[in-house]
Write a protein that holds these residues in place. Structure first.
Motif, PDB file in Angstrom:
ATOM      1  N   LEU A   1      32.497  41.423  51.192  1.00  0.00           N
ATOM      2  CA  LEU A   1      32.692  40.735  49.917  1.00  0.00           C
ATOM      3  C   LEU A   1      32.984  39.259  50.138  1.00  0.00           C
ATOM      4  CD1 LEU A   1      34.844  43.482  48.272  1.00  0.00           C
ATOM      5  CD2 LEU A   1      32.740  42.591  47.269  1.00  0.00           C
TER       6      LEU A   1
ATOM      7  N   LYS B   1      37.900  47.440  40.509  1.00  0.00           N
ATOM      8  CA  LYS B   1      36.649  47.493  41.255  1.00  0.00           C
ATOM      9  C   LYS B   1      35.904  48.799  40.986  1.00  0.00           C
ATOM     10  CE  LYS B   1      34.647  47.106  45.863  1.00  0.00           C
ATOM     11  NZ  LYS B   1      33.782  48.290  45.656  1.00  0.00           N
TER      12      LYS B   1
ATOM     13  N   PHE C   1      43.207  47.244  42.732  1.00  0.00           N
ATOM     14  CA  PHE C   1      43.849  46.606  43.872  1.00  0.00           C
ATOM     15  C   PHE C   1      44.952  45.683  43.393  1.00  0.00           C
ATOM     16  CE2 PHE C   1      41.264  47.918  47.381  1.00  0.00           C
ATOM     17  CZ  PHE C   1      39.991  48.122  46.866  1.00  0.00           C
TER      18      PHE C   1
ATOM     19  N   LEU D   1      48.543  39.601  41.551  1.00  0.00           N
ATOM     20  CA  LEU D   1      47.333  39.827  40.758  1.00  0.00           C
ATOM     21  C   LEU D   1      46.919  41.289  40.853  1.00  0.00           C
ATOM     22  CD1 LEU D   1      46.788  37.209  42.983  1.00  0.00           C
ATOM     23  CD2 LEU D   1      45.210  36.658  41.139  1.00  0.00           C
TER      24      LEU D   1
ATOM     25  N   PHE E   1      31.416  47.292  53.864  1.00  0.00           N
ATOM     26  CA  PHE E   1      31.043  46.576  52.645  1.00  0.00           C
ATOM     27  C   PHE E   1      31.687  45.199  52.725  1.00  0.00           C
ATOM     28  CE2 PHE E   1      29.245  46.370  48.595  1.00  0.00           C
ATOM     29  CZ  PHE E   1      30.148  46.046  47.605  1.00  0.00           C
TER      30      PHE E   1
ATOM     31  N   ILE F   1      46.102  32.312  49.170  1.00  0.00           N
ATOM     32  CA  ILE F   1      45.244  33.309  49.809  1.00  0.00           C
ATOM     33  C   ILE F   1      45.896  34.671  49.617  1.00  0.00           C
ATOM     34  CG2 ILE F   1      44.225  34.095  51.969  1.00  0.00           C
ATOM     35  CD1 ILE F   1      44.393  31.174  52.901  1.00  0.00           C
ATOM     36  N   PRO F   2      45.240  35.561  48.889  1.00  0.00           N
ATOM     37  CA  PRO F   2      45.899  36.834  48.568  1.00  0.00           C
ATOM     38  C   PRO F   2      45.833  37.849  49.699  1.00  0.00           C
ATOM     39  CG  PRO F   2      43.760  36.730  47.514  1.00  0.00           C
ATOM     40  CD  PRO F   2      43.938  35.441  48.241  1.00  0.00           C
TER      41      PRO F   2
ATOM     42  N   TYR G   1      43.293  43.546  40.484  1.00  0.00           N
ATOM     43  CA  TYR G   1      41.842  43.519  40.396  1.00  0.00           C
ATOM     44  C   TYR G   1      41.352  44.936  40.148  1.00  0.00           C
ATOM     45  CZ  TYR G   1      41.654  38.795  42.346  1.00  0.00           C
ATOM     46  OH  TYR G   1      41.790  37.450  42.548  1.00  0.00           O
TER      47      TYR G   1
ATOM     48  N   GLY H   1      41.399  49.046  51.920  1.00  0.00           N
ATOM     49  CA  GLY H   1      41.568  47.884  51.065  1.00  0.00           C
ATOM     50  C   GLY H   1      40.653  46.746  51.490  1.00  0.00           C
TER      51      GLY H   1
ATOM     52  N   PHE I   1      38.855  40.215  38.436  1.00  0.00           N
ATOM     53  CA  PHE I   1      40.246  39.900  38.121  1.00  0.00           C
ATOM     54  C   PHE I   1      40.649  40.558  36.803  1.00  0.00           C
ATOM     55  CE2 PHE I   1      44.082  37.631  37.714  1.00  0.00           C
ATOM     56  CZ  PHE I   1      44.147  37.127  36.420  1.00  0.00           C
TER      57      PHE I   1
ATOM     58  N   PHE J   1      34.737  37.221  42.864  1.00  0.00           N
ATOM     59  CA  PHE J   1      33.999  37.916  43.910  1.00  0.00           C
ATOM     60  C   PHE J   1      32.514  38.024  43.587  1.00  0.00           C
ATOM     61  CE2 PHE J   1      37.069  39.599  46.903  1.00  0.00           C
ATOM     62  CZ  PHE J   1      38.261  39.503  46.215  1.00  0.00           C
ATOM     63  N   GLY J   2      31.722  38.092  44.658  1.00  0.00           N
ATOM     64  CA  GLY J   2      30.324  38.446  44.519  1.00  0.00           C
ATOM     65  C   GLY J   2      30.167  39.948  44.419  1.00  0.00           C
ATOM     66  N   GLU J   3      28.914  40.400  44.358  1.00  0.00           N
ATOM     67  CA  GLU J   3      28.628  41.819  44.191  1.00  0.00           C
ATOM     68  C   GLU J   3      28.759  42.612  45.482  1.00  0.00           C
ATOM     69  OE1 GLU J   3      28.667  41.982  40.546  1.00  0.00           O
ATOM     70  OE2 GLU J   3      27.273  43.585  41.095  1.00  0.00           O
TER      71      GLU J   3
ATOM     72  N   ALA K   1      30.388  49.963  44.733  1.00  0.00           N
ATOM     73  CA  ALA K   1      29.259  49.095  45.098  1.00  0.00           C
ATOM     74  C   ALA K   1      29.223  47.785  44.308  1.00  0.00           C
ATOM     75  CB  ALA K   1      27.935  49.834  44.944  1.00  0.00           C
ATOM     76  N   GLU K   2      30.353  47.375  43.756  1.00  0.00           N
ATOM     77  CA  GLU K   2      30.443  46.092  43.085  1.00  0.00           C
ATOM     78  C   GLU K   2      31.624  45.302  43.638  1.00  0.00           C
ATOM     79  OE1 GLU K   2      28.828  47.584  38.702  1.00  0.00           O
ATOM     80  OE2 GLU K   2      30.645  46.382  38.879  1.00  0.00           O
ATOM     81  N   GLY K   3      31.650  44.005  43.360  1.00  0.00           N
ATOM     82  CA  GLY K   3      32.807  43.212  43.743  1.00  0.00           C
ATOM     83  C   GLY K   3      33.958  43.418  42.779  1.00  0.00           C
ATOM     84  N   PRO K   4      35.191  43.223  43.238  1.00  0.00           N
ATOM     85  CA  PRO K   4      36.347  43.332  42.345  1.00  0.00           C
ATOM     86  C   PRO K   4      36.301  42.255  41.261  1.00  0.00           C
ATOM     87  CG  PRO K   4      37.024  43.315  44.652  1.00  0.00           C
ATOM     88  CD  PRO K   4      35.588  42.918  44.614  1.00  0.00           C
TER      89      PRO K   4
ATOM     90  N   PHE L   1      45.830  41.901  50.034  1.00  0.00           N
ATOM     91  CA  PHE L   1      45.521  43.025  49.153  1.00  0.00           C
ATOM     92  C   PHE L   1      46.161  44.316  49.632  1.00  0.00           C
ATOM     93  CE2 PHE L   1      42.315  41.518  46.162  1.00  0.00           C
ATOM     94  CZ  PHE L   1      41.938  40.317  46.730  1.00  0.00           C
ATOM     95  N   GLY L   2      46.491  45.169  48.672  1.00  0.00           N
ATOM     96  CA  GLY L   2      46.845  46.539  48.984  1.00  0.00           C
ATOM     97  C   GLY L   2      45.589  47.363  49.220  1.00  0.00           C
ATOM     98  N   ARG L   3      45.775  48.647  49.528  1.00  0.00           N
ATOM     99  CA  ARG L   3      44.624  49.499  49.844  1.00  0.00           C
ATOM    100  C   ARG L   3      43.957  50.081  48.612  1.00  0.00           C
ATOM    101  NH1 ARG L   3      46.203  52.686  55.489  1.00  0.00           N
ATOM    102  NH2 ARG L   3      46.466  50.790  56.717  1.00  0.00           N
TER     103      ARG L   3
END
Lengths: 116, 111
Positions: free
Chosen positions: B90, A38, A89, A34, B88, A103-104, A36, B42, A46, B102-104, A41-44, A106-108
């Motif tokens: 999440l 981002k 990501f 996948l 941060f 369960i993913p 994502y 990440g 999809f 995801f949430g904020e 200050a927000e969530g990622p 993630f890369g950096r």
């Protein structure tokens, strides 16, 4: 030890050109991938995914390519727009068919900047 | 609207204090997750839960605790045992299709 690697921390592209973000993985059992996006200050959110039974998936301006033999995937954005500027990501997981639970890992992340 | 709500968005804590981050979802998802994001690191998995009253440690669970008493809720407590809690955080949920919602996020700063 990173199982999902995004070796480019940042990428700068001119508006209208193609953006190519790369991702490598080490676990050959991963079968679902996948991307994502981002904003600060927000969530990622999809963006696009691909199963290991495919080598390409397209959604509008976004295309993901998967090369299983090289354990490599890439995200192409064409044409790039300033609003695409964000951190991207890459993530990989084991699906249920592989005995996993999605369960993913993630890369950096790669920070993309699209200049007007 | 369906989604994931995290609160508070910003939180300050003194050293030695426990703090709890809230995560609520109304998407009817079975699975919920907590991730931590640090600059250049990440997203790292802290805890996850695939069903009510059950949860599993992720890659960096030390110094954290969770509960899953209701399907909709998955609070995360950052304890005083967490040596570097400024980050941060999440929360996410999933319907087992592989895609996480995801949430904020909640930004925790230790003073």
């Amino acid at each position: 030890d990173q199982q999902v690697k995004q070796n480019s921390p940042s990428l700068s592209v001119q508006e209208g050109r193609i953006s190519i973000l790369n991702c490598d993985y080490t676990n050959s059992m991963f079968d679902y991938f996948l991307w994502y996006k981002k904003y600060p200050a927000e969530g990622p959110t999809f963006l696009i995914s691909i199963s290991s039974i495919k080598d390409k998936n397209e959604d509008g301006r976004f295309t993901v390519f998967l090369n299983k033999s090289a354990k490599h995937l890439s995200l192409h954005i064409v044409p790039s727009q300033p609003g695409d500027s964000a951190v991207y990501f890459c993530a990989a997981s084991l699906g249920r068919s592989s005995g996993g639970s999605y369960i993913p890992t993630f890369g950096r992340g790669t920070s993309l900047i699209v200049h007007p | 609207d369906g989604g994931i709500t995290q609160s508070p968005k910003y939180l300050f804590r003194k050293e030695g204090q426990n703090v709890t981050l809230s995560c609520e979802q109304n998407l009817n998802h079975d699975a919920m997750y907590w991730y931590r994001q640090d600059p250049g690191q990440g997203l790292r998995l802290i805890y996850y839960s695939q069903i009510v009253n059950d949860f599993q440690k992720g890659d960096i669970a030390e110094g954290y605790s969770v509960s899953r008493e209701k399907k909709e809720s998955f609070p995360l407590t950052v304890t005083s045992a967490q040596k570097n809690p400024t980050a941060f955080y999440l929360c996410a949920s999933s319907p087992y299709t592989g895609e996480l919602f995801f949430g904020e996020g909640s930004r925790l700063t230790v003073l």
